[in-house]
Design a protein around this motif. Structure first.
Motif, short mmCIF file in Angstrom:
data_model
loop_
_atom_site.label_atom_id
_atom_site.label_comp_id
_atom_site.label_asym_id
_atom_site.label_seq_id
_atom_site.Cartn_x
_atom_site.Cartn_y
_atom_site.Cartn_z
N THR A 200 14.41 42.10 3.13
CA THR A 200 12.92 42.67 2.55
C THR A 200 12.78 44.10 1.98
OG1 THR A 200 12.32 43.09 4.90
CG2 THR A 200 12.00 40.57 3.96
N VAL A 201 12.05 44.41 2.91
CA VAL A 201 11.68 46.01 2.39
C VAL A 201 12.51 47.06 2.65
CG1 VAL A 201 9.00 45.55 2.12
CG2 VAL A 201 10.37 46.40 4.46
N LEU A 270 9.53 33.51 1.66
CA LEU A 270 8.29 34.04 2.70
C LEU A 270 9.16 34.62 3.53
CD1 LEU A 270 6.26 30.93 1.59
CD2 LEU A 270 5.74 32.29 1.05
N SER A 271 10.30 35.40 3.68
CA SER A 271 10.99 35.99 4.95
C SER A 271 9.82 37.68 5.59
CB SER A 271 12.16 36.44 5.16
OG SER A 271 12.28 36.99 3.90
N SER A 310 2.08 46.86 9.85
CA SER A 310 1.75 46.65 8.48
C SER A 310 0.15 47.39 8.79
CB SER A 310 1.51 45.16 8.96
OG SER A 310 0.35 44.55 8.68
N PHE A 311 -0.04 46.65 6.95
CA PHE A 311 -1.94 48.31 7.01
C PHE A 311 -2.42 46.39 6.64
CE2 PHE A 311 0.58 47.20 2.29
CZ PHE A 311 -0.09 44.94 2.65
N LEU A 312 -1.95 45.54 7.49
CA LEU A 312 -2.86 44.21 7.69
C LEU A 312 -3.58 44.42 9.78
CD1 LEU A 312 -1.53 41.29 6.18
CD2 LEU A 312 -3.23 42.60 5.74
N ASP A 368 3.64 43.17 6.74
CA ASP A 368 4.22 42.73 7.79
C ASP A 368 5.03 44.09 8.40
OD1 ASP A 368 6.19 43.01 6.36
OD2 ASP A 368 6.80 41.19 6.19
N SER A 369 5.14 45.08 8.27
CA SER A 369 5.23 46.21 8.52
C SER A 369 5.55 47.40 8.29
CB SER A 369 7.13 45.84 8.73
OG SER A 369 8.15 46.90 10.09
N GLY A 370 5.85 48.25 9.17
CA GLY A 370 5.75 49.53 8.26
C GLY A 370 6.30 51.71 9.11
#
Length: 507
Positions: A200-201, A270-271, A310-312, A368-370
């Motif tokens: 992913t990122v 969607l990982s 994550s920003f959520l 989903d992360s940071g």
């Protein structure tokens, strides 16, 4: 010639001779001047972001801001993190190919000329998780702008010569990235690759040199078919009436068949980001990075990061305050309190260790992360000492934050947020990104309330959780004195952040 209204010349003389002034208080209305009418704000509805979802899943979001110009654009939930099943670099290519020839427009020049008629400019930016096509133009040209955006996003021609030009542009950018005196973009790329190894990122944001020739029209179409679907898009606008924007969206984005065919997306990745931690080193001779006659001293750059959130998540706000509290910057930054000279990386690092050239804190956050990281640079001979100073700062984050420094960081964060949201393109990006990731938008005053509620206990809690993760390390330059990854990990697990002592027989 003067026209003196109903009171004639006498009144004029009285008020212009100076003699009349002392007798009149400023609150007394002047004769002959109409009563002023003051503007009033009728409730919050003018400042709320309105959101409508069309039948095909595309969201339309707008924020009214009064003025002659508007910023409108399409944000797509697509970026380098989605390239798992494709050669890396597609997002980089699409950014460079944006606003080239389309079904309606024969060339980029035609697009620019059309925009010029409405005083418009266009731009496309990709990040690890979002691609943003934006146009700023006069409100009167809204219809043309939405039609042009729809064409640029869904009907690009992707001609062979355009792809060839893009290959050249990408190669040049990769060369430039390695030659720049400022290594920050390269280090950010490396720290992501270390923190999220191979997923992913952590996938490369810039196209790797080996992939430049692999990306062609078929690869791009296959990718676009999966990721450029209406339910992964938001049409955002700032400075326009919501109904007008929805009408244009229905006209140009509802029943449009994209150039790659309207088949449904088959393999959307969607990982979820898997934080791995780890180290990425790049030995590089940095002794001749200067572009001019004045030599830049040879420096080694280190970035150490830990997993944040994550920003959520609710902890996102305390992390943002912590990042502000650490602050930092370059050792040459002149200025006083307003420049952040009171942040910890200035007080504890740059003001005490004159040999350090830079110490800056960064916070990267995704859905989903940071990653919270500190970038530092110094002479290659002092790398070990520099790493220890940074690990000690990480450990001290878990101590008690002083009331004054915490309040200052919160005030700084709020003022930065409000100052940035003065500008229309920033409001546009904020509306677009929030609606794309959450389906709604938190307004600035709500965010300010959340920032105000952050306590020293919150900072301690999020830091303690962060220090449990494995470190991610990126190192660039002469790395002879760099401590081992295990030693850095041990320092971040210790009480005082010190590196394990090394005893050498021969100095």
């Amino acid at each position: 010639m003067h026209v003196f209204g109903p009171f004639g010349i006498a009144a004029y003389r009285k008020y212009s001779s100076g003699g009349g002034y002392p007798n009149i208080s400023l609150s007394t209305p002047l004769p002959g001047i109409p009563k002023p009418v003051f503007a009033s704000v009728d409730g919050q509805e003018k400042y709320e972001t309105k959101i409508t979802t069309l039948e095909n899943g595309l969201k339309v979001a707008s924020q009214n801001k009064f003025g002659q110009f508007c910023t409108v654009g399409i944000l797509v939930n697509s970026g380098s993190r989605h390239e798992t099943k494709y050669p890396s670099g597609i997002a980089h290519f699409l950014e460079k190919l944006s606003f080239s020839s389309t079904a309606q427009y024969g060339s980029k020049d035609e697009i620019l000329l059309t925009l010029e008629k409405h005083g418009g400019i266009c731009d496309c930016q990709t990040s690890r998780d979002t691609t943003m096509y934006a146009v700023s133009a006069e409100v009167k040209g809204l219809d043309t702008v939405v039609s042009l955006l729809s064409d640029a996003v869904l009907q690009p021609r992707l001609l062979d010569e355009e792809i060839e030009m893009t290959r050249m542009a990408v190669r040049f950018e990769l060369e430039d990235l390695n030659m720049r005196p400022d290594p920050e973009p390269l280090l950010t790329e490396m720290i992501h690759a270390a923190a999220y190894r191979g997923n992913t990122v952590g996938l490369p944001r810039f196209c790797p040199a080996d992939n430049v020739d692999k990306i062609d029209k078929n690869v791009l179409h296959s990718y676009l078919r999966n990721y450029y679907s209406p339910e992964r898009m938001v049409l955002a606008g700032v400075g326009i009436e919501h109904e007008q924007l929805v009408e244009c969206a229905r006209k140009y984005l509802l029943h449009v068949k994209p150039v790659w065919g309207a088949s449904s997306a088959t393999s959307v990745d969607l990982s979820v980001a898997q934080y791995t931690g780890g180290i990425i080193k790049m030995e590089k001779d940095m002794s001749d990075v200067s572009l001019g006659p004045t030599p830049i001293p040879e420096l080694t750059h280190i970035m150490i990061g830990l997993e944040s959130c994550s920003f959520l998540e609710e902890d996102f706000i305390p992390f943002a305050v912590l990042n502000m509290m650490m602050g930092g910057g370059g050792s040459f930054s002149a200025g006083g309190p307003g420049k952040g000279m009171f942040t910890r990386l200035y007080l504890n690092v740059l003001n005490r260790h004159h040999w350090m050239y830079n110490a800056t804190s960064y916070h990267h956050s995704y859905e989903d992360s940071g990653l919270l990281c500190i970038h530092a640079s110094a002479d290659p001979r002092q790398v070990r000492e520099m790493v220890e100073i940074i690990t000690r700062e990480f450990i001290q984050m878990a101590g008690n934050a002083g009331e004054m420094e915490l309040e200052r960081a919160k005030t700084q964060l709020k003022s930065m947020l409000m100052m940035n949201l003065e500008s229309r393109p920033v409001i546009f990006e904020d509306v677009g990104r929030q609606v794309l990731s959450t389906g709604k938008r938190k307004l600035p005053h709500e965010l300010c309330d959340l920032i105000s509620n952050v306590t020293a206990g919150d900072i301690k809690r999020v830091t303690t959780k962060m220090l449990r993760s494995k470190p991610a390390v990126a190192a660039l330059g002469d790395l002879t004195e760099l401590p081992s990854y295990e030693h850095i990990q041990a320092a971040l697990s210790s009480k005082d952040g010190r590196l394990p002592r090394m005893y050498r027989l021969f100095r």
